[in-house]
Design a protein around this motif. Structure first.
Motif, PDB file in Angstrom:
ATOM      1  N   PRO A  79      -3.877  -1.837  -7.122  1.00 13.46           N
ATOM      2  CA  PRO A  79      -4.332  -2.218  -8.407  1.00 13.46           C
ATOM      3  C   PRO A  79      -5.916  -2.139  -8.470  1.00 13.46           C
ATOM      4  CG  PRO A  79      -2.529  -3.422  -7.599  1.00 13.46           C
ATOM      5  CD  PRO A  79      -3.089  -2.650  -6.598  1.00 13.46           C
ATOM      6  N   THR A  98       1.524  -8.131  -9.378  1.00 14.90           N
ATOM      7  CA  THR A  98       1.800  -6.881  -8.530  1.00 14.90           C
ATOM      8  C   THR A  98       2.932  -6.913  -7.853  1.00 14.90           C
ATOM      9  OG1 THR A  98       0.547  -8.050  -6.584  1.00 14.90           O
ATOM     10  CG2 THR A  98      -0.669  -6.409  -8.501  1.00 14.90           C
ATOM     11  N   PRO A 118       0.481  -3.265  -2.570  1.00 15.05           N
ATOM     12  CA  PRO A 118       0.714  -3.497  -3.787  1.00 15.05           C
ATOM     13  C   PRO A 118       0.519  -2.504  -4.892  1.00 15.05           C
ATOM     14  CG  PRO A 118      -1.200  -4.744  -3.133  1.00 15.05           C
ATOM     15  CD  PRO A 118      -0.784  -4.086  -1.977  1.00 15.05           C
ATOM     16  N   GLN A 119       1.186  -2.602  -5.870  1.00 12.36           N
ATOM     17  CA  GLN A 119       1.143  -1.823  -7.230  1.00 12.36           C
ATOM     18  C   GLN A 119       1.089  -2.707  -8.290  1.00 12.36           C
ATOM     19  OE1 GLN A 119       2.219   2.744  -5.998  1.00 12.36           O
ATOM     20  NE2 GLN A 119       2.045   2.172  -8.106  1.00 12.36           N
ATOM     21  N   LEU A 120       0.285  -2.247  -9.195  1.00 11.04           N
ATOM     22  CA  LEU A 120       0.563  -2.936 -10.591  1.00 11.04           C
ATOM     23  C   LEU A 120       1.870  -2.966 -11.159  1.00 11.04           C
ATOM     24  CD1 LEU A 120      -1.532  -4.523 -12.573  1.00 11.04           C
ATOM     25  CD2 LEU A 120      -1.868  -2.483 -13.675  1.00 11.04           C
TER      26      LEU A 120
END
Length: 344
Positions: free
Chosen positions: A79, A89, A101-103
């Motif tokens: 992110p 996330t 993590p990803q958004l």
């Protein structure tokens, strides 16, 4: 001199509103079309409910263009800095085994904030945050090769629809935003990425058998000819397609648009752009309205995969080049080079 930042009011949850800051609103994102960063942000607000319906509760990779679509681009998997407090996330595992993590884009304000970070295209994973290892969407990218175009992709998609229905799936189609088509099916998240990829390969092979002069599953471009490539590798972990209603970084500012099957042969990709899509969304029903109620299992497609392995000696296809070497994968050398080595 840079234009002053503006604040865009965005509907939030429970009837509240959010104010999202957009800096450099006059930055031209599509130079040939005069579409600015503010225009893009307001597009996202206008189609926000439908855009977010297909992004929500999923990891999303952001395709970002700090100087507009003709400039440098990069994909944000981590992110960007400054994620707003109302966004969240989720941790994803990548082919290398590493995690980060990803958004997650659960509301329109998060999508507008992503535009503030110069996002043009949203790339959702085919998984939900509750289970990032087992896809709940089966996806096939019909990619026209040189000498073919959208008309051939439509023809291929029509046959693919028949194949997927025979496999017990409910297919949905959208324009890619370029010359091709994306065909999705909602599935039960009961199998991990590799197994879903095998289901996709089995479906693609069946499609190729039925229309071999129109469709190919050849991974190497030199073998594809003037046919539509059924891209099975979009089913791999960390591989994504442009999200529904997501703009594309191409001339005309096209949008990846969900389409009803019965009008597919009547439309053209250029019909759906950042400028035209808001009015279409406001005046037409959602072609993917029944998506989440149509989940099915991939068992039949996996039976086809096993049949091809046992009865026809067909097995694994090549993986993307950044993947580690996978079990059963063919040699990673293009056929013309392999022949030169054999003849030496």
């Amino acid at each position: 001199m840079a234009s002053k930042a503006i604040s865009i009011e965005v509907p939030g949850p429970d009837g509240e509103t959010r104010q999202v800051r957009v800096s450099s609103p006059d930055r031209v994102m599509w130079p040939d079309d005069g579409i600015t960063k503010e225009d893009l942000a307001r597009y996202v607000v206008a189609v926000g409910d439908r855009l977010v319906a297909r992004l929500a509760d999923r990891p999303v990779t952001l395709q970002r263009f700090p100087e507009g679509v003709t400039g440098e681009e990069f994909y944000s998997k981590n992110p960007p800095r400054g994620v707003p407090d109302f966004a969240r996330t989720v941790v994803c595992t990548y082919p290398s085994g590493r995690q980060h993590p990803q958004l997650v884009v659960d509301e329109v304000a998060t999508a507008v904030w992503a535009v503030q970070m110069n996002t043009v295209t949203f790339h959702p994973w085919p998984v939900t945050t509750a289970d990032t290892d087992d896809p709940d969407e089966l996806r096939i990218d019909l990619d026209p090769q040189p000498g073919t175009g959208f008309a051939q992709a439509v023809e291929a998609a029509t046959v693919l629809r028949e194949v997927m229905v025979e496999a017990g799936l409910t297919p949905f189609v959208k324009t890619s935003g370029n010359r091709g088509l994306h065909v999705f099916a909602p599935i039960e998240p009961t199998h991990e990425f590799l197994e879903v990829r095998h289901a996709v390969i089995a479906i693609a092979r069946e499609l190729e058998r039925r229309v071999p002069d129109l469709v190919t599953t050849a991974w190497w471009k030199e073998l594809r000819g003037e046919r539509i490539f059924a891209d099975f590798n979009q089913a791999c972990r960390d591989r994504t397609l442009a999200g529904a209603y997501s703009p594309r970084p191409l001339a005309g500012a096209p949008v990846s648009m969900p389409i009803a099957w019965d009008v597919l042969g009547e439309i053209a990709p250029g019909d759906y752009t950042v400028r035209t899509t808001p009015e279409i969304v406001a005046s037409q029903d959602d072609a993917w309205a029944g998506f989440d109620d149509a989940r099915a299992r991939v068992d039949t497609a996996l039976q086809w995969w096993q049949r091809d392995v046992e009865e026809h000696g067909l097995g694994e296809f090549n993986f993307p080049p950044d993947y580690p070497k996978m079990p059963g994968e063919p040699p990673r050398v293009q056929p013309s080079r392999a022949r030169k080595v054999d003849d030496a």
